[in-house]
Design a protein around this motif. Sequence first.
Motif, PDB file in Angstrom:
ATOM      1  N   MET A  79     -21.905  28.337 -40.439  1.00  0.00           N
ATOM      2  CA  MET A  79     -21.236  28.911 -41.615  1.00  0.00           C
ATOM      3  C   MET A  79     -22.242  29.460 -42.625  1.00  0.00           C
ATOM      4  SD  MET A  79     -17.941  28.625 -41.322  1.00  0.00           S
ATOM      5  CE  MET A  79     -16.857  27.794 -40.206  1.00  0.00           C
ATOM      6  N   ASP A  80     -23.414  28.835 -42.694  1.00  0.00           N
ATOM      7  CA  ASP A  80     -24.441  29.306 -43.634  1.00  0.00           C
ATOM      8  C   ASP A  80     -24.912  30.718 -43.296  1.00  0.00           C
ATOM      9  OD1 ASP A  80     -24.586  27.025 -45.285  1.00  0.00           O
ATOM     10  OD2 ASP A  80     -25.901  26.005 -43.861  1.00  0.00           O
ATOM     11  N   ALA A 114      -8.828  27.448 -45.092  1.00  0.00           N
ATOM     12  CA  ALA A 114      -9.523  28.744 -45.159  1.00  0.00           C
ATOM     13  C   ALA A 114     -10.088  28.972 -46.553  1.00  0.00           C
ATOM     14  CB  ALA A 114      -8.571  29.874 -44.773  1.00  0.00           C
ATOM     15  N   GLY A 115      -9.306  28.647 -47.568  1.00  0.00           N
ATOM     16  CA  GLY A 115      -9.780  28.795 -48.949  1.00  0.00           C
ATOM     17  C   GLY A 115     -11.004  27.944 -49.225  1.00  0.00           C
ATOM     18  N   ARG A 116     -11.006  26.727 -48.716  1.00  0.00           N
ATOM     19  CA  ARG A 116     -12.179  25.854 -48.905  1.00  0.00           C
ATOM     20  C   ARG A 116     -13.419  26.436 -48.245  1.00  0.00           C
ATOM     21  NH1 ARG A 116     -10.191  19.553 -48.383  1.00  0.00           N
ATOM     22  NH2 ARG A 116      -8.736  19.654 -50.124  1.00  0.00           N
ATOM     23  N   LEU A 117     -13.262  26.938 -47.022  1.00  0.00           N
ATOM     24  CA  LEU A 117     -14.410  27.539 -46.336  1.00  0.00           C
ATOM     25  C   LEU A 117     -14.901  28.777 -47.072  1.00  0.00           C
ATOM     26  CD1 LEU A 117     -13.258  27.182 -42.620  1.00  0.00           C
ATOM     27  CD2 LEU A 117     -15.117  25.927 -43.753  1.00  0.00           C
ATOM     28  N   MET A 118     -13.972  29.635 -47.494  1.00  0.00           N
ATOM     29  CA  MET A 118     -14.355  30.857 -48.193  1.00  0.00           C
ATOM     30  C   MET A 118     -15.122  30.524 -49.477  1.00  0.00           C
ATOM     31  SD  MET A 118     -12.037  33.933 -49.735  1.00  0.00           S
ATOM     32  CE  MET A 118     -11.649  32.964 -51.184  1.00  0.00           C
ATOM     33  N   ASN A 119     -14.617  29.578 -50.234  1.00  0.00           N
ATOM     34  CA  ASN A 119     -15.259  29.223 -51.502  1.00  0.00           C
ATOM     35  C   ASN A 119     -16.592  28.508 -51.305  1.00  0.00           C
ATOM     36  OD1 ASN A 119     -13.203  30.356 -53.043  1.00  0.00           O
ATOM     37  ND2 ASN A 119     -12.004  28.482 -53.008  1.00  0.00           N
ATOM     38  N   ARG A 120     -16.634  27.597 -50.343  1.00  0.00           N
ATOM     39  CA  ARG A 120     -17.868  26.833 -50.118  1.00  0.00           C
ATOM     40  C   ARG A 120     -19.002  27.730 -49.630  1.00  0.00           C
ATOM     41  NH1 ARG A 120     -18.839  21.740 -46.025  1.00  0.00           N
ATOM     42  NH2 ARG A 120     -21.049  21.533 -46.455  1.00  0.00           N
ATOM     43  N   TYR A 121     -18.672  28.712 -48.790  1.00  0.00           N
ATOM     44  CA  TYR A 121     -19.706  29.549 -48.185  1.00  0.00           C
ATOM     45  C   TYR A 121     -19.723  30.966 -48.744  1.00  0.00           C
ATOM     46  CZ  TYR A 121     -20.235  25.626 -45.099  1.00  0.00           C
ATOM     47  OH  TYR A 121     -20.460  24.363 -44.607  1.00  0.00           O
ATOM     48  N   ASP A 122     -18.932  31.222 -49.763  1.00  0.00           N
ATOM     49  CA  ASP A 122     -18.901  32.516 -50.448  1.00  0.00           C
ATOM     50  C   ASP A 122     -18.740  33.676 -49.468  1.00  0.00           C
ATOM     51  OD1 ASP A 122     -18.905  34.168 -52.687  1.00  0.00           O
ATOM     52  OD2 ASP A 122     -21.071  34.490 -52.573  1.00  0.00           O
ATOM     53  N   MET A 123     -17.684  33.594 -48.665  1.00  0.00           N
ATOM     54  CA  MET A 123     -17.413  34.612 -47.647  1.00  0.00           C
ATOM     55  C   MET A 123     -16.338  35.577 -48.136  1.00  0.00           C
ATOM     56  SD  MET A 123     -17.134  32.292 -44.278  1.00  0.00           S
ATOM     57  CE  MET A 123     -18.398  31.125 -43.855  1.00  0.00           C
ATOM     58  N   PRO A 124     -16.423  36.845 -47.728  1.00  0.00           N
ATOM     59  CA  PRO A 124     -15.390  37.802 -48.119  1.00  0.00           C
ATOM     60  C   PRO A 124     -14.124  37.738 -47.258  1.00  0.00           C
ATOM     61  CG  PRO A 124     -17.142  38.917 -46.942  1.00  0.00           C
ATOM     62  CD  PRO A 124     -17.570  37.491 -47.098  1.00  0.00           C
ATOM     63  N   LEU A 125     -14.183  37.040 -46.096  1.00  0.00           N
ATOM     64  CA  LEU A 125     -13.016  36.965 -45.222  1.00  0.00           C
ATOM     65  C   LEU A 125     -13.100  35.732 -44.330  1.00  0.00           C
ATOM     66  CD1 LEU A 125     -10.422  38.189 -43.923  1.00  0.00           C
ATOM     67  CD2 LEU A 125     -11.953  39.388 -42.333  1.00  0.00           C
ATOM     68  N   VAL A 126     -12.021  34.946 -44.338  1.00  0.00           N
ATOM     69  CA  VAL A 126     -11.873  33.823 -43.415  1.00  0.00           C
ATOM     70  C   VAL A 126     -10.487  33.941 -42.798  1.00  0.00           C
ATOM     71  CG1 VAL A 126     -11.719  31.308 -43.157  1.00  0.00           C
ATOM     72  CG2 VAL A 126     -13.398  32.293 -44.746  1.00  0.00           C
ATOM     73  N   THR A 127     -10.414  33.824 -41.476  1.00  0.00           N
ATOM     74  CA  THR A 127      -9.124  33.836 -40.798  1.00  0.00           C
ATOM     75  C   THR A 127      -8.961  32.539 -40.016  1.00  0.00           C
ATOM     76  OG1 THR A 127      -9.977  34.926 -38.816  1.00  0.00           O
ATOM     77  CG2 THR A 127      -9.119  36.346 -40.563  1.00  0.00           C
TER      78      THR A 127
END
Length: 158
Positions: free
Chosen positions: A19-20, A45-58
Amino acid sequence: RPLLWKSEAEAKEAMLEGMDWADFVKVSDEEATILTGESDPEKAAGRLMNRYDMPLVTVTLGPAGCVGIAPKVRIRLPTFDVPCQDTTGAGDAFWGAVLHQLIRQGLDSEITEKKMTTLLDFGNAAGSLCTTRYGAIPALASEEEILRCIDKEKRLEV
């Protein structure tokens, strides 16, 4: 995929390390729960997006479709009602199709509700069509088949 790992903890550690390095992520609902401890796919998905500062998680949900999360958009879409023969490769077909559309639409543009819907519809159609045939690579649909599926196939009601 239990056969690939000695334990769930080892799987989680390896996935979180990846994820990093990731900008865009697709996980299954099972993987999302393992990674976050959250059983709700949208929250996971929201937790992953916020934790890793991603523009898209599905998060793929099998026959229930998928969830897509971007900074300003959260969408859950059903998949298509097609005759399932074999689920091998469906997640890969989904993600390859989403990435194809993401590149086509521009990696640097904001993910709006319309863009997210296009991404997820294209991915859902590709994943659904992959299940109608046996195998992974031989089961991949053409772009024409994917577009026809989006246009003509009924959505599953789960």
